[in-house]
Motif scaffolding. Structure first.
Motif, PDB file in Angstrom:
ATOM      1  N   MET A  18       0.843  -1.176   0.000  1.00 13.44           N
ATOM      2  CA  MET A  18       0.000   0.000   0.000  1.00 13.44           C
ATOM      3  C   MET A  18       0.893   1.246   0.000  1.00 13.44           C
ATOM      4  O   MET A  18       1.637   1.474   0.924  1.00 13.44           O
ATOM      5  N   ALA A  19       0.835   1.981  -1.089  1.00 10.41           N
ATOM      6  CA  ALA A  19       1.671   3.173  -1.204  1.00 10.41           C
ATOM      7  C   ALA A  19       0.859   4.418  -0.857  1.00 10.41           C
ATOM      8  O   ALA A  19      -0.265   4.585  -1.326  1.00 10.41           O
ATOM      9  N   LEU A  20       1.464   5.249  -0.029  1.00 12.94           N
ATOM     10  CA  LEU A  20       0.831   6.515   0.323  1.00 12.94           C
ATOM     11  C   LEU A  20       1.353   7.613  -0.591  1.00 12.94           C
ATOM     12  O   LEU A  20       2.532   7.634  -0.942  1.00 12.94           O
ATOM     13  N   ALA A  38     -11.541  12.086  -7.613  1.00 11.35           N
ATOM     14  CA  ALA A  38     -11.410  10.774  -6.959  1.00 11.35           C
ATOM     15  C   ALA A  38     -11.110  10.947  -5.469  1.00 11.35           C
ATOM     16  O   ALA A  38     -11.695  10.256  -4.625  1.00 11.35           O
ATOM     17  N   LEU A  39     -10.209  11.879  -5.131  1.00 10.11           N
ATOM     18  CA  LEU A  39      -9.885  12.143  -3.724  1.00 10.11           C
ATOM     19  C   LEU A  39     -11.143  12.573  -2.970  1.00 10.11           C
ATOM     20  O   LEU A  39     -11.423  12.096  -1.872  1.00 10.11           O
ATOM     21  N   TYR A  40     -11.892  13.479  -3.566  1.00  7.57           N
ATOM     22  CA  TYR A  40     -13.122  13.988  -2.959  1.00  7.57           C
ATOM     23  C   TYR A  40     -14.116  12.842  -2.727  1.00  7.57           C
ATOM     24  O   TYR A  40     -14.635  12.676  -1.627  1.00  7.57           O
ATOM     25  N   LYS A  41     -14.337  12.032  -3.744  1.00  8.67           N
ATOM     26  CA  LYS A  41     -15.312  10.936  -3.615  1.00  8.67           C
ATOM     27  C   LYS A  41     -14.878   9.906  -2.577  1.00  8.67           C
ATOM     28  O   LYS A  41     -15.699   9.377  -1.844  1.00  8.67           O
ATOM     29  N   ASN A  42     -13.579   9.628  -2.513  1.00 10.51           N
ATOM     30  CA  ASN A  42     -13.077   8.646  -1.547  1.00 10.51           C
ATOM     31  C   ASN A  42     -13.031   9.178  -0.119  1.00 10.51           C
ATOM     32  O   ASN A  42     -13.017   8.415   0.831  1.00 10.51           O
ATOM     33  N   SER A  43     -12.983  10.493   0.020  1.00 11.06           N
ATOM     34  CA  SER A  43     -12.794  11.087   1.346  1.00 11.06           C
ATOM     35  C   SER A  43     -14.047  11.053   2.210  1.00 11.06           C
ATOM     36  O   SER A  43     -13.960  11.014   3.431  1.00 11.06           O
ATOM     37  N   LEU A  95      -2.427  16.736   1.822  1.00 12.20           N
ATOM     38  CA  LEU A  95      -3.394  15.749   1.339  1.00 12.20           C
ATOM     39  C   LEU A  95      -2.671  14.406   1.359  1.00 12.20           C
ATOM     40  O   LEU A  95      -1.575  14.306   0.812  1.00 12.20           O
ATOM     41  N   LEU A  96      -3.256  13.423   1.995  1.00 12.30           N
ATOM     42  CA  LEU A  96      -2.621  12.107   2.076  1.00 12.30           C
ATOM     43  C   LEU A  96      -3.624  11.051   1.626  1.00 12.30           C
ATOM     44  O   LEU A  96      -4.778  11.058   2.059  1.00 12.30           O
ATOM     45  N   THR A  97      -3.184  10.178   0.738  1.00 10.67           N
ATOM     46  CA  THR A  97      -4.088   9.141   0.238  1.00 10.67           C
ATOM     47  C   THR A  97      -3.326   7.854  -0.062  1.00 10.67           C
ATOM     48  O   THR A  97      -2.134   7.880  -0.339  1.00 10.67           O
ATOM     49  N   ASP A  98      -4.070   6.771  -0.002  1.00 12.45           N
ATOM     50  CA  ASP A  98      -3.521   5.475  -0.420  1.00 12.45           C
ATOM     51  C   ASP A  98      -4.269   4.995  -1.661  1.00 12.45           C
ATOM     52  O   ASP A  98      -4.180   3.850  -2.059  1.00 12.45           O
ATOM     53  N   GLY A  99      -5.047   5.887  -2.257  1.00  6.15           N
ATOM     54  CA  GLY A  99      -5.845   5.533  -3.430  1.00  6.15           C
ATOM     55  C   GLY A  99      -7.281   5.226  -3.059  1.00  6.15           C
ATOM     56  O   GLY A  99      -8.167   5.241  -3.898  1.00  6.15           O
TER      57      GLY A  99
END
Length: 120
Positions: free
Chosen positions: A1-3, A45-50, A97-101
């Motif tokens: 899992m890449a951040l 995508a970030l918005y929808k996943n958040s 902003l931090l995400t793993d996808g």
């Protein structure tokens, strides 16, 4: 899992978040948010996943936000319009902003980071 860690090196909050990630030995790809801001589709995508409201993605304390008079626009614009605005300038985006996808955090709150990123 890449951040993926979008940050602005001169931002104190970003530096705190980076230090926290390093202290917890989490590996991440560092991306300078003003040199390489997320594209409109990445932002969407970030918005929808958040699970957050889109207005939470705006850097409301930023000079650019005030210059553009976005305080009122954010209240009345559609998500599509807001995503278009956010995609124009990395300085408009709240950081880090931090995400793993899949999961996403906006800004830095230690408790939120612990809940989201240490339970991997």
């Amino acid at each position: 899992m890449a951040l993926t860690f979008y940050w602005y090196p001169k931002c104190g909050t970003c530096r705190k978040a980076k230090k926290w990630l390093d202290e917890h030995n989490l590996s991440y790809e560092e991306i300078h948010i003003t040199d390489n801001p997320p594209s409109r589709s990445e932002l969407e995508a970030l918005y929808k996943n958040s699970g957050l409201e889109l207005k939470k993605f705006f850097n409301t304390s930023g000079q650019k936000y005030r210059e553009l008079g976005l305080k009122d626009k954010v209240k009345t614009s559609s998500d599509e319009e807001l995503l278009d605005i956010l995609a124009t300038d990395g300085m408009l985006i709240k950081r880090p902003l931090l995400t793993d996808g899949e999961k996403v955090t906006v800004g830095f709150k230690e408790e939120e980071y612990e809940k989201k990123w240490l339970s991997l």
